[in-house]
Design an enzyme around this catalytic site. Structure first.
Site, PDB file in Angstrom:
ATOM      1  N   HIS A 144     -15.176 -23.069 -21.131  1.00 59.41           N
ATOM      2  CA  HIS A 144     -14.513 -23.449 -19.884  1.00 59.41           C
ATOM      3  C   HIS A 144     -13.729 -22.288 -19.276  1.00 59.41           C
ATOM      4  O   HIS A 144     -13.726 -22.099 -18.064  1.00 59.41           O
ATOM      5  CB  HIS A 144     -13.613 -24.662 -20.168  1.00 59.41           C
ATOM      6  CG  HIS A 144     -12.722 -25.029 -19.034  1.00 59.41           C
ATOM      7  ND1 HIS A 144     -11.362 -24.862 -19.074  1.00 59.41           N
ATOM      8  CD2 HIS A 144     -12.996 -25.536 -17.811  1.00 59.41           C
ATOM      9  CE1 HIS A 144     -10.837 -25.262 -17.932  1.00 59.41           C
ATOM     10  NE2 HIS A 144     -11.802 -25.673 -17.137  1.00 59.41           N
ATOM     11  N   GLU A 154      -3.989 -26.516 -16.429  1.00 59.27           N
ATOM     12  CA  GLU A 154      -5.019 -27.559 -16.306  1.00 59.27           C
ATOM     13  C   GLU A 154      -4.967 -28.479 -17.525  1.00 59.27           C
ATOM     14  O   GLU A 154      -5.073 -29.696 -17.410  1.00 59.27           O
ATOM     15  CB  GLU A 154      -6.404 -26.909 -16.168  1.00 59.27           C
ATOM     16  CG  GLU A 154      -7.515 -27.922 -15.921  1.00 59.27           C
ATOM     17  CD  GLU A 154      -8.891 -27.287 -15.726  1.00 59.27           C
ATOM     18  OE1 GLU A 154      -8.990 -26.036 -15.706  1.00 59.27           O
ATOM     19  OE2 GLU A 154      -9.864 -28.046 -15.597  1.00 59.27           O
ATOM     20  N   GLU A 188     -16.042 -20.127 -17.506  1.00 58.37           N
ATOM     21  CA  GLU A 188     -16.391 -20.744 -16.205  1.00 58.37           C
ATOM     22  C   GLU A 188     -15.366 -20.309 -15.145  1.00 58.37           C
ATOM     23  O   GLU A 188     -15.731 -19.949 -14.024  1.00 58.37           O
ATOM     24  CB  GLU A 188     -16.427 -22.275 -16.344  1.00 58.37           C
ATOM     25  CG  GLU A 188     -16.696 -23.006 -15.032  1.00 58.37           C
ATOM     26  CD  GLU A 188     -15.850 -24.254 -14.889  1.00 58.37           C
ATOM     27  OE1 GLU A 188     -15.903 -25.125 -15.772  1.00 58.37           O
ATOM     28  OE2 GLU A 188     -15.118 -24.355 -13.887  1.00 58.37           O
ATOM     29  N   HIS A 189     -14.089 -20.336 -15.493  1.00 61.10           N
ATOM     30  CA  HIS A 189     -13.059 -19.868 -14.543  1.00 61.10           C
ATOM     31  C   HIS A 189     -13.255 -18.382 -14.219  1.00 61.10           C
ATOM     32  O   HIS A 189     -13.139 -17.965 -13.074  1.00 61.10           O
ATOM     33  CB  HIS A 189     -11.664 -20.081 -15.139  1.00 61.10           C
ATOM     34  CG  HIS A 189     -11.140 -21.464 -14.963  1.00 61.10           C
ATOM     35  ND1 HIS A 189      -9.958 -21.730 -14.311  1.00 61.10           N
ATOM     36  CD2 HIS A 189     -11.625 -22.670 -15.343  1.00 61.10           C
ATOM     37  CE1 HIS A 189      -9.738 -23.035 -14.315  1.00 61.10           C
ATOM     38  NE2 HIS A 189     -10.716 -23.624 -14.939  1.00 61.10           N
TER      39      HIS A 189
END
Lengths: 431, 452
Positions: free
Chosen positions: B67, B147, B70-71
């Site tokens: 993840h 997040e 992905e950022h």
């Protein structure tokens, strides 16, 4: 024809459809007085019908906050000869979905059904029953009331819900937009309150009906007429006095969460006001443009303060809010608020640069086709046009209106609508 | 054109064969597959790049790296500076984002159809040329921690779900949260993210899905132009990490500030591996629809409406995945009722199906809903691309989506009863309870919720 063959045929149809730009909205007033909006769309064997009433929470009587929401929530739990089980089972049997909700302004009842006559007619019959003859059964009312109260109590433990409620209360101290349903206010409601609210607000004069899908104009007229004819005629509902500007203030609420929830804003603009386009275009640069906005760059990219940070205008029937929202580690809440305020102040002072203005226009006009590339999206847009009485050519004019905005328009509109001294700030769980 | 003209259309053989070929597919020399679903209703297109790499491919100590990468994918290449990717998509009138799951990582743009070429240029560039800059990483890892705070740490239900999976799976990597454990995020470095990218972001570990008002031949040529020059590379072997058989019920509880308790009962359940030969995953999907497919389905009718033991109740079962399956029953007891009472009520509903089966009317209703939903799904360009992307990510072929529908339509009442008997088995059960705590730390009322 079996459903699988039907699916294959639908896909065959799609292969031959030619893309259409623009949306042709047909508009008329039904014989019973409801406003009707229709978009014929033959690409898929689907019909969407949405009936909107000016019956949102802004019409909750003082002390009875939650009435509009509970009326809408129990509307389809028994109607005419059908009990709640029969309504749900019969809809499921034909693959139709009955939905909708209530917000501050609107109560909506929405039906999606296959457009074939043997499917849509029974679905429409149930829709009419729900609109015309809701039972508001006493036992079901008690049950839904208890569920609503429990959900409100749960929401009062969530930092984001607490912040949102406090934010609206601070922005609208003297207006129904600021009044929130509470466990206590819902506890006072009776079954008769719901029936009376329904009788007064779910009327033809107070309704707009939007139809999108695979039917002819003639069918649309019949469907809309039958819906409107069964509603009480009613009268146009008068609105409460317009909201007044709040006094700028900070509300800080305690909570054990690891992150602070922060809202900054004020009542800014109502639907249909010409300032909307300069605000829309300007706000793209400020905090509306997702990853490319100034707030995102300064708060998230440069400092890693927040995952989500945005600003938006939410025009309502009466003056709706401008708001900035973000969440950040509780220890850095003050720093994050300062950065957000600095970004806002700089924007109010200088407006967008030429490059930013061009980028905003390029995105807002370029992305226009994405706003209308499904029946569902067309329905949402046309229902808003109908409910708020926006011009029928609103969508046709949208791109030109965006293009016409100048940097001076933006600065002037922001100066009128976003006055720093009036901004209210709400924090929950900030150190 | 209208459905009334259906039969003539079906009789036009050239049209029918064209329609049946849609979606269209090609594979480039470097191993990248390109799948195109034409839909000409509106002048827009969806472009998605799916990488067969998700949180299940991570190792202990590096949870969350899929993840985080992905950022980082938005942080620039030698040709496209940091933040420039989003800027160019926005300038094209597009919307873009990305999502990471246990099984895959996917990136998408929704654009006016003329801009598809620009989007492919951008995605191809970052498929092999990403900069993982240490300074950008240092900012972005903080964003990911925010997040996590928002999605999990301050969200009691998410926290419960995270703990449930950590208990239900002991060996399989599904035990780790997609977002990563906070301490792993705190110790993650730019080098970790770079290593992940270098290992997994290659054309032969990806596929591209496009839906919208496009011509597939033109899209294939466009894909060759942009993606064709990228080199493929052999991938490391992935270990199966099969979860050992669970041999007894597990129970966990999570205390968090909240008003209402939550109960989740997770049963190990089968996953669709062979679309033609498998039968149980279809039967379980129909069972879920019969229990929870509409407002008067069994769970809501009995537990919420009639007995009022629950404020809400539901079932989640996804029968496609790379890893092992779970079927979750979940709910919140009504005020004055306990989690134990809700658990007993859920068990009673399951027992009813195990003993008496389901009625033909219930099964027929669930099938009718399923078929209508197939038509409604065609209203969304994005949804059509998602459907193809997800089924492929689970290791199955989009070419068999129709076959899956057929198999679902053939499920019998006896099969539904059989899977209810087989899979609601306490030895494969993990129970999770959210034990609500007062916000101020002081006892508010007796904690009647948890009964272990």
């Amino acid at each position: 024809m079996t459903m699988n063959k039907l699916l294959t045929a639908v896909i065959a149809l799609l292969a031959t459809q030619v893309a259409l730009a623009g949306v042709k909205i047909e508009h008329w007033t039904s014989s019973a007085g409801a406003r009707v909006y229709f978009v014929e769309s033959r690409g898929l064997p689907i019909l969407d019908v949405q009936v909107d009433f000016a019956a949102g929470s802004m019409f909750d009587p003082a002390g009875k906050s939650g009435l509009a929401a509970l009326t809408r929530a129990t509307l389809d739990l028994g109607a005419g000869k059908l009990d709640e089980t029969a309504i749900a089972e019969q809809m499921a049997d034909i693959g139709a979905n009955l939905g909708g909700s209530a917000d501050t302004d609107r109560a909506s009842v929405a039906l999606r059904t296959l457009s074939a006559k043997d499917k849509r007619e029974p679905a429409l019959a149930i829709l009419r029953s729900v609109l015309h003859h809701p039972v508001f059964d006493a036992a079901i009312f008690d049950r839904e009331k208890a569920r609503t109260i429990a959900a409100l109590k749960e929401a009062m433990t969530r930092p984001d819900s607490i912040a949102g409620k406090a934010f609206w209360a601070a922005m609208y101290p003297d207006h129904p937009y600021g009044r929130q349903a509470t466990p206590e206010s819902v506890a006072t409601l009776t079954r008769d309150d719901l029936a009376a609210f329904h009788a007064r607000y779910y009327t033809a004069a107070n309704a707009s009906i939007t139809l999108v899908g695979d039917i002819s104009r003639r069918d649309a007229e019949q469907i809309a007429n039958a819906i409107a004819a069964g509603l009480p005629k009613g009268e146009t509902i008068s609105l409460p006095a317009a909201p007044r500007a709040p006094k700028g203030q900070l509300t800080a609420l305690a909570h054990p969460a690891s992150q602070a929830h922060i809202y900054i804003g004020l009542p800014a603009i109502e639907r249909g006001n010409p300032d909307f386009f300069p605000l829309l275009v300007g706000n793209y640069t400020l905090g509306g443009g997702g990853f490319v906005s100034r707030l995102m760059k300064e708060v998230r990219d440069q400092r890693g303060y927040a995952y989500s940070v945005y600003s938006h205008f939410a025009p309502l029937r009466q003056t709706g809010p401008f708001q900035i929202g973000l969440q950040t580690k509780r220890s850095q809440a003050k720093d994050a608020i300062k950065v957000a305020r600095d970004v806002l102040d700089a924007f109010l002072k200088g407006g967008p640069s030429d490059e930013e203005l061009a980028a905003a226009k390029a995105n807002l006009t370029g992305s226009f086709p994405l706003r209308l590339d499904s029946n569902k999206k067309i329905l949402d847009n046309v229902a808003v046009i109908g409910f708020f009485g926006l011009p029928l050519d609103y969508l046709d004019q949208y791109q030109a209106r965006v293009q016409a905005v100048t940097a001076d328009d933006i600065k002037a509109a922001f100066a009128r609508r976003v006055r720093p001294a009036d901004l209210v700030t709400v924090t929950v769980a900030a150190d | 054109m209208h459905l009334r003209h259906l039969v003539p259309v079906l009789l036009a053989p050239w049209l029918l064969s064209a329609a049946l070929a849609n979606p269209y597919e090609t594979t480039l020399a470097n191993g990248l597959r390109v799948i195109v679903k034409e839909d000409h209703r509106a002048p827009t297109a969806v472009h998605m790049v799916w990488y067969r790499i998700g949180s299940m491919d991570e190792v202990d100590g590096a949870s969350g790296v899929a993840h985080v990468l992905e950022h980082m994918m938005f942080k620039g290449t030698p040709n496209v500076g940091p933040g420039e990717f989003n800027k160019r998509v926005a300038a094209a009138g597009g919307r873009d984002n990305a999502f990471t799951s246990r099984d895959y990582t996917a990136y998408f743009q929704q654009v006016p159809k003329e801009k598809l070429d620009d989007m492919m240029a951008l995605e191809a560039d970052r498929m092999r040329h990403l900069n993982v800059d240490a300074k950008e990483f240092a900012q972005e890892i903080k964003v990911v921690m925010e997040e996590r705070r928002m999605r999990t740490d301050d969200n009691p239900q998410s926290k419960l779900f995270e703990q449930m999976n950590a208990a239900a799976f002991q060996s399989h990597p599904y035990r780790r949260p997609i977002i990563g454990w906070m301490n792993d995020l705190e110790t993650m470095t730019a080098a970790d993210a770079k290593a992940w990218y270098d290992t997994w972001y290659v054309p032969n570990n990806a596929y591209v899905v496009i839906s919208g008002d496009v011509d597939h031949q033109q899209v294939f040529a466009m894909a060759e132009k942009h993606y064709g020059a990228l080199d493929g590379r052999p991938l490391p072997q992935r270990k199966p990490q099969i979860e050992p058989r669970q041999e007894g019920p597990r129970r966990i509880s999570v205390k968090a500030p909240a008003e209402l308790p939550v109960l989740i009962m997770g049963y190990k359940a089968p996953i669709l591996r062979d679309i033609d030969r498998d039968s149980e995953p279809y039967a379980l999907e129909m069972l879920a629809a019969i229990l929870d497919g509409h407002d008067a389905a069994r769970f809501n009718k009995k537990l919420v409406r009639e007995d009022k033991v629950a404020l809400s109740v539901g079932i989640d079962y996804d029968n496609t995945a790379r890893g092992p399956g779970m079927l979750y029953l979940h709910g919140t007891p009504s005020e004055g009722r306990t989690v134990a009472e809700l658990e007993a009520a859920l068990r009673a509903e399951i027992a009813r199906i195990q003993q008496d089966g389901v009625s033909p009317a219930e099964l027929k209703r669930a099938k009718a809903q399923l078929l209508a939903s197939q038509v409604y799904k065609l209203d969304s360009m994005f949804g059509q691309a998602m459907e193809i992307g997800q089924i492929e990510a689970s290791g199955l072929s989009y070419k068999k989506l129709d076959r899956m529908l057929e198999k679902l339509q053939k499920v019998t009442a006896a099969e539904v009863q059989a899977v209810a008997r087989k899979y609601f088995n306490d030895d494969a059960l993990t129970v999770g309870v959210l034990d609500p705590q007062p916000l101020d730390g002081k006892a508010r009322r007796p904690a009647a919720a948890v009964r272990h």
